[in-house]
Design an enzyme around this catalytic site. Structure first.
Site, PDB file in Angstrom:
ATOM      1  N   ASP A  27       0.850  -1.193   0.000  1.00  0.00           N
ATOM      2  CA  ASP A  27       0.000   0.000   0.000  1.00  0.00           C
ATOM      3  C   ASP A  27       0.885   1.243   0.000  1.00  0.00           C
ATOM      4  O   ASP A  27       1.482   1.584   1.017  1.00  0.00           O
ATOM      5  CB  ASP A  27      -0.891  -0.057   1.255  1.00  0.00           C
TER       6      ASP A  27
ATOM      7  N   ASN B 105      -0.046   4.494  -0.723  1.00  0.00           N
ATOM      8  CA  ASN B 105      -0.616   5.772  -0.290  1.00  0.00           C
ATOM      9  C   ASN B 105      -1.309   5.698   1.070  1.00  0.00           C
ATOM     10  O   ASN B 105      -1.976   6.636   1.492  1.00  0.00           O
ATOM     11  CB  ASN B 105      -1.575   6.333  -1.356  1.00  0.00           C
TER      12      ASN B 105
ATOM     13  N   ASP C 203      -3.860   3.988   2.369  1.00  0.00           N
ATOM     14  CA  ASP C 203      -5.315   3.976   2.571  1.00  0.00           C
ATOM     15  C   ASP C 203      -5.848   2.591   2.938  1.00  0.00           C
ATOM     16  O   ASP C 203      -7.059   2.378   2.987  1.00  0.00           O
ATOM     17  CB  ASP C 203      -6.035   4.511   1.326  1.00  0.00           C
TER      18      ASP C 203
ATOM     19  N   ASP D 101      -1.615  -0.853  -3.959  1.00  0.00           N
ATOM     20  CA  ASP D 101      -1.700  -0.007  -5.158  1.00  0.00           C
ATOM     21  C   ASP D 101      -0.387  -0.060  -5.942  1.00  0.00           C
ATOM     22  O   ASP D 101       0.596  -0.678  -5.507  1.00  0.00           O
ATOM     23  CB  ASP D 101      -2.037   1.438  -4.776  1.00  0.00           C
TER      24      ASP D 101
ATOM     25  N   ASP E  62      -8.065 -16.226 -17.164  1.00  0.00           N
ATOM     26  CA  ASP E  62      -8.952 -16.589 -16.076  1.00  0.00           C
ATOM     27  C   ASP E  62     -10.046 -17.528 -16.584  1.00  0.00           C
ATOM     28  O   ASP E  62     -10.624 -17.301 -17.647  1.00  0.00           O
ATOM     29  CB  ASP E  62      -9.586 -15.290 -15.542  1.00  0.00           C
TER      30      ASP E  62
ATOM     31  N   GLU F 100      -5.672 -20.752 -16.742  1.00  0.00           N
ATOM     32  CA  GLU F 100      -6.308 -21.265 -15.523  1.00  0.00           C
ATOM     33  C   GLU F 100      -7.343 -22.264 -16.007  1.00  0.00           C
ATOM     34  O   GLU F 100      -8.320 -21.906 -16.652  1.00  0.00           O
ATOM     35  CB  GLU F 100      -6.995 -20.169 -14.720  1.00  0.00           C
TER      36      GLU F 100
HETATM   37  C1  GLC Z   1     -10.981 -17.507 -11.422  1.00  0.00           C
HETATM   38  C2  GLC Z   1     -10.286 -16.619 -10.421  1.00  0.00           C
HETATM   39  C3  GLC Z   1     -11.169 -16.435  -9.224  1.00  0.00           C
HETATM   40  C4  GLC Z   1     -12.461 -15.788  -9.681  1.00  0.00           C
HETATM   41  C5  GLC Z   1     -13.103 -16.590 -10.808  1.00  0.00           C
HETATM   42  C6  GLC Z   1     -14.179 -15.801 -11.497  1.00  0.00           C
HETATM   43  O1  GLC Z   1     -11.185 -18.765 -10.916  1.00  0.00           O
HETATM   44  O2  GLC Z   1      -9.054 -17.178 -10.074  1.00  0.00           O
HETATM   45  O3  GLC Z   1     -10.573 -15.665  -8.237  1.00  0.00           O
HETATM   46  O4  GLC Z   1     -13.338 -15.696  -8.608  1.00  0.00           O
HETATM   47  O5  GLC Z   1     -12.180 -16.914 -11.814  1.00  0.00           O
HETATM   48  O6  GLC Z   1     -13.615 -14.752 -12.241  1.00  0.00           O
END
Ligand code: GLC
Length: 568
Positions: free
Chosen positions: A22, A24, A26, A30, A201, A280
């Site tokens: 972090d 800044n 808060d 970031d 993702d 993923e």
């Molecule tokens: C992937 C991400 C996870 C997210 C999901 C929906 O599995 O790693 O964190 O919740 O996709 O986007």
């Protein structure tokens, strides 16, 4: 031998931006904080950073619900801050890989706002809309993987939209070519700026069965939500995952996916510099022919257990490595922002410190690109939240409600939710012994509670100065890996016998052969193996061991020792 690509030889490090640093003050991480810590990452030996989503987002799913694919979340900084971060990483010899969420957007994305505004607007077909079932109600019985039905009714359109995840994450309709065009523009935006690739993702979920065939699983929702996030003992895993797969059969890995991955790959290949795609999704099929889809696909099966044993690892490696198409390169990880921390998940409650070291050694000596998750290098542990209001992971909130609806007592439902909550492994990084672990100033409330164990030496500053700390162990071992051709590129050959106390294997590259021996037991073991070599020179051990020649046939290992030696 073909030259190694940067993404084959680099150690990757995942930054979870909200919790990393972090700048800044808060209470939220970031880019200022990340920039300040680039030297830290370089000194750790990191070659590539994977940044979890940094885009504007209402944060229903902690950034994985994106409302602008070419922006920067204001709480993280500006596009200029991002550029400074990217340039700073590049200047230090590190690559930067972004998170690309293709399956869905936020429901606050302008595309969805427009799409839901009428049945005939220009983007009416950008999401997956269906009429109610003939008697009323959702089009079919599919679940959202985060709890509840996968369909949400929209009054204006008088139709349901589909969402594999939260209802605030509507699935894009990837069968509409305009969606592709728009998303590829966002991809080019970042590639043009110089980012080195993407972690893709949730690719399994991009398409769904157009016939809307109902699902047949008997798994309860509570059970499903727990399976999703809890690691299971090896014996239980297979059957439960099969049930889970049955529940989502019509929603995962549908036709069209491989063509889409090929198209994205071709787009990346237009750019110089070996840009990378990491999937993923653990299916080896995402490697395509080995050189036409994704470069790396996570070996998630390795970590889908709550106890890594030599037998589990041998079976995993035998299955994965033999299934890889020619030219494909493995990718191993033991933790990320979605699963419990290594220390907690794979510890035994007694030898956790030794096991954390052993597990890193495993990750760095297996064949393939290793991906680390921020905070593992200082031994951060899961933090179970105690109060409902503290939960930020809405999947855990959903589990809590579903469990209460099922008659589970609120206390028990909360404990269950805290155990699966991804908050447990997303708490702020511990930079020092100062208040709030030095993540943010005293008096500021960080976005998730800080794990109090930062005060017991689980912090960067304390470990910097201690040559025996876990942090310095990470540095040493990463440096050894990066300097050892056999570990970077060598083939993996497990050595008999199949003893469940230790794992011994050879990593052999044309220029070098190494023996790796990992003792997973709490007793000394004597490893006897036929290495076919005349000499064994120790190049690394997790234990104090004089640098000397060892017998290439008999090797005595201390409890939990990780040993690497060069064979000549
Ligand atoms: C992937 C991400 C996870 C997210 C999901 C929906 O599995 O790693 O964190 O919740 O996709 O986007």
């Amino acid at each position: 031998m073909p030259a190694r690509k940067w993404w084959q030889s680099s150690v990757f490090y995942q930054i979870y931006p909200r919790s990393f640093a972090d700048g800044n003050g808060d209470g939220i991480g970031d880019f200022g904080g990340m920039i300040d810590r680039l030297d830290y990452l370089r000194d750790l030996g990191i070659g590539a950073i994977w940044l979890s989503p940094h885009f504007p987002s209402p944060n229903v799913d902690c950034g994985y619900d994106i409302s602008d694919y070419t922006g920067v979340a204001p709480e993280y900084g500006t596009l200029d801050d991002f550029r400074r971060f990217l340039d700073g990483a590049h200047a230090r010899g590190m690559r930067v890989v972004l998170d690309l969420v293709l399956n869905h957007t936020s429901d606050e994305h302008p595309w969805f706002r427009e799409s839901r505004s009428s049945r005939d607007n220009p983007r009416h077909d950008w999401y997956v809309w269906h009429d109610p079932a003939p008697g009323g109600g959702p089009p079919n019985n599919w679940y959202s993987a985060f709890g509840g039905p996968a369909w949400t009714y929209d009054k204006t359109r008088g139709q349901y939209y589909y969402h594999f995840f939260f209802k605030e994450q509507p699935d894009l309709n990837w069968r509409n070519p305009d969606v592709k065009t728009a998303m590829w523009q966002a991809v080019r935006f970042w590639l043009d700026m110089g980012v080195d690739g993407f972690r893709l993702d949730a690719i399994d979920t991009i398409f769904e069965d157009p016939d809307l065939t109902p699902q047949q699983s008997k798994l309860s929702q509570v059970e499903m939500l727990r399976v999703w996030r809890e690691n299971r003992p090896p014996e239980a895993t297979k059957e439960i995952w099969e049930q889970f797969a049955l529940m989502f059969r019509q929603q995962l890995q549908q036709p069209g996916l491989h063509d889409l991955m090929k198209e994205l790959r071709a787009l990346l290949d237009e750019y110089p510099g070996d840009r990378v795609l990491i999937g993923e999704g653990d299916d080896i099929a995402y490697y395509g022919s080995g050189d036409d889809e994704l470069h790396l696909v996570f070996n998630f099966p390795l970590m889908r257990t709550n106890r890594l044993t030599p037998a589990w690892i041998r079976a995993n490696q035998a299955e994965r490595l033999t299934a890889l198409p020619p030219g494909a390169w493995p990718c191993n990880t033991l933790g990320n922002h979605d699963v419990g921390r290594i220390w907690t998940a794979f510890g035994d409650g007694v030898n956790d410190a030794a096991l954390a070291r052993l597990h890193l050694a495993l990750l760095l000596t297996l064949k393939g690109t290793p991906v680390l998750y921020n905070g593992e290098e200082i031994g951060m542990t899961d933090l179970l939240l105690e109060r409902f209001e503290q939960l930020r992971d809405n999947q855990a909130v959903n589990l809590y409600h579903v469990a209460c609806d099922d008659g589970v007592a609120p206390d028990e439902a909360l404990a269950m939710a805290a155990r699966i909550s991804r908050d447990r492994n997303r708490t702020p990084l511990h930079w020092s012994n100062a208040a709030n672990a030095g993540f943010c100033p005293a008096g500021v409330i960080p976005w998730l509670p800080v794990n109090p164990n930062y005060a017991q030496g689980v912090n960067v500053a304390a470990q910097e100065g201690d040559p025996d700390s876990l942090l310095n162990y990470y540095r040493r071992l990463i440096a050894v890996r990066q300097a050892t051709a056999a570990l970077l590129a060598g083939d993996f050959t497990p050595l008999p016998p199949e003893d469940d106390r230790y794992l011994a294997f050879i990593r052999a590259a044309p220029e070098q052969r190494c023996l790796v021996a990992l003792n997973f037991s709490n007793t000394p073991v004597s490893v006897t193996c036929e290495t076919g070599a005349g000499q064994l020179r120790t190049i690394f051990s997790s234990h104090t061991r004089p640098a000397r020649e060892e017998s290439p046939v008999h090797l005595a290992l201390a409890p939990f020792e990780a040993y690497i030696g060069e064979l000549a």
